[in-house]
Design an enzyme around this catalytic site. Sequence first.
Site, PDB file in Angstrom:
ATOM      1  N   ARG A   1      14.226  -3.284   7.336  1.00 48.76           N
ATOM      2  CA  ARG A   1      13.593  -2.401   8.312  1.00 48.76           C
ATOM      3  C   ARG A   1      13.614  -3.089   9.661  1.00 48.76           C
ATOM      4  NH1 ARG A   1       7.860   0.170   6.546  1.00 48.76           N
ATOM      5  NH2 ARG A   1       7.351  -0.468   8.652  1.00 48.76           N
TER       6      ARG A   1
ATOM      7  N   ARG B   1      11.701  -7.930   2.431  1.00 48.94           N
ATOM      8  CA  ARG B   1      11.650  -6.502   2.101  1.00 48.94           C
ATOM      9  C   ARG B   1      12.848  -5.720   2.660  1.00 48.94           C
ATOM     10  NH1 ARG B   1       6.390  -2.933   3.541  1.00 48.94           N
ATOM     11  NH2 ARG B   1       7.015  -3.093   5.705  1.00 48.94           N
TER      12      ARG B   1
ATOM     13  N   ARG C   1      -5.345   3.461  11.820  1.00 49.01           N
ATOM     14  CA  ARG C   1      -5.046   2.060  12.125  1.00 49.01           C
ATOM     15  C   ARG C   1      -5.917   1.533  13.252  1.00 49.01           C
ATOM     16  NH1 ARG C   1       0.605   2.395  10.180  1.00 49.01           N
ATOM     17  NH2 ARG C   1       1.535   0.332  10.046  1.00 49.01           N
TER      18      ARG C   1
ATOM     19  N   LYS D   1       0.814  -1.213   0.000  1.00 49.20           N
ATOM     20  CA  LYS D   1       0.000   0.000   0.000  1.00 49.20           C
ATOM     21  C   LYS D   1       0.851   1.267   0.000  1.00 49.20           C
ATOM     22  CE  LYS D   1      -0.957   0.239   4.988  1.00 49.20           C
ATOM     23  NZ  LYS D   1       0.380  -0.229   5.300  1.00 49.20           N
TER      24      LYS D   1
ATOM     25  N   ARG E   1       3.291  -7.643  13.964  1.00 50.37           N
ATOM     26  CA  ARG E   1       2.616  -6.577  13.202  1.00 50.37           C
ATOM     27  C   ARG E   1       1.361  -7.113  12.520  1.00 50.37           C
ATOM     28  NH1 ARG E   1       6.675  -4.516   9.265  1.00 50.37           N
ATOM     29  NH2 ARG E   1       5.248  -2.833   8.850  1.00 50.37           N
TER      30      ARG E   1
HETATM   31  P1  AMP Z   1       4.351   1.835   8.773  1.00 50.11           P
HETATM   32  O1  AMP Z   1       5.541   2.389   8.080  1.00 50.11           O
HETATM   33  O2  AMP Z   1       3.048   2.459   8.317  1.00 50.11           O
HETATM   34  O3  AMP Z   1       4.282   0.332   8.755  1.00 50.11           O
HETATM   35  O4  AMP Z   1       4.491   2.248  10.316  1.00 50.11           O
HETATM   36  C1  AMP Z   1       5.573   1.815  11.101  1.00 50.11           C
HETATM   37  C2  AMP Z   1       5.198   1.827  12.580  1.00 50.11           C
HETATM   38  O5  AMP Z   1       4.849   3.161  12.972  1.00 50.11           O
HETATM   39  C3  AMP Z   1       3.968   0.997  12.938  1.00 50.11           C
HETATM   40  O6  AMP Z   1       4.280  -0.374  13.119  1.00 50.11           O
HETATM   41  C4  AMP Z   1       3.531   1.672  14.226  1.00 50.11           C
HETATM   42  O7  AMP Z   1       4.385   1.327  15.302  1.00 50.11           O
HETATM   43  C5  AMP Z   1       3.780   3.146  13.911  1.00 50.11           C
HETATM   44  N1  AMP Z   1       2.586   3.767  13.286  1.00 50.11           N
HETATM   45  C6  AMP Z   1       2.494   4.301  12.029  1.00 50.11           C
HETATM   46  N2  AMP Z   1       1.263   4.777  11.793  1.00 50.11           N
HETATM   47  C7  AMP Z   1       0.544   4.530  12.915  1.00 50.11           C
HETATM   48  C8  AMP Z   1      -0.810   4.767  13.296  1.00 50.11           C
HETATM   49  N3  AMP Z   1      -1.689   5.341  12.456  1.00 50.11           N
HETATM   50  N4  AMP Z   1      -1.196   4.386  14.542  1.00 50.11           N
HETATM   51  C9  AMP Z   1      -0.337   3.804  15.399  1.00 50.11           C
HETATM   52  N5  AMP Z   1       0.941   3.536  15.106  1.00 50.11           N
HETATM   53  C10 AMP Z   1       1.395   3.898  13.876  1.00 50.11           C
END
Ligand code: AMP
Length: 217
Positions: A157, A129, A90, A15, A168
């Site tokens: 990552r 990834r 989320r 996404k 996750r």
């Molecule tokens: P992402 O790059 O979107 O996978 O985000 C990496 C990490 O940032 C997630 O695993 C969460 O720990 C935190 N995070 C990002 N967006 C959110 C959100 N909307 N609500 C809570 N935690 C978030």
Amino acid sequence: MGLNVIMMGPPGAGKGTQAGQFAKDRGLPKISTGDILREAIKENNPTALAAKARMDRGELVDDAMMIAIVADRLAKSDVQPGFVLDGFPRTVAQARALDDLMDRLGSGPLIVVDVAVPEPELVKRLAGRRICSNCGTNAASLDATACGKCGGRLVQRADDDQGIVLERLRVYQQSTKPVLEYYRERPTFRVVNGAQAPERVASELNALIDHAAAAKR
Ligand code: AMP
């Protein structure tokens, strides 16, 4: 009225890549809450640093902080023509707060797209990834040796480590899946099959979003 898109989907669904491409094609800002947090950590922002441990464990950062980040971002003038949100909301609490925010801003309806991919495929994708250590871009392929955008070094990552990947996905099932139910009955909700070639996903996504945008008028 702006083209306000939310890209939903489990970690590893692609996404982020799709959101980036769509935003670029349409000249809209892509707002990724994960990127905003990682950027703020790089800049030693104390609130973001406090959230880092949760991120590294694959857990969610608390709603109040995430809602404040998005409220700040959506107050900027570049979102006037619309935006593409990636990684937010989320939780159902975040989705409710976003609805309130959109009402307050007088912005048009949200177009919500779920990029759907079966779980075994996600685990496989996440384990392989890599992202650029310099600019954060996803590696173009499993055998890429350097970042296609800036030439930076590719690294895994921190939260793509195997145990954390499973955490996750668990967090996604528990907290983020209900957000899909929150949106599902809306006339502007769409699902795209994310288990296809990225170009195919992109072209279907474009058509679905245009269709939803026409339906909302
Ligand atoms: P992402 O790059 O979107 O996978 O985000 C990496 C990490 O940032 C997630 O695993 C969460 O720990 C935190 N995070 C990002 N967006 C959110 C959100 N909307 N609500 C809570 N935690 C978030």
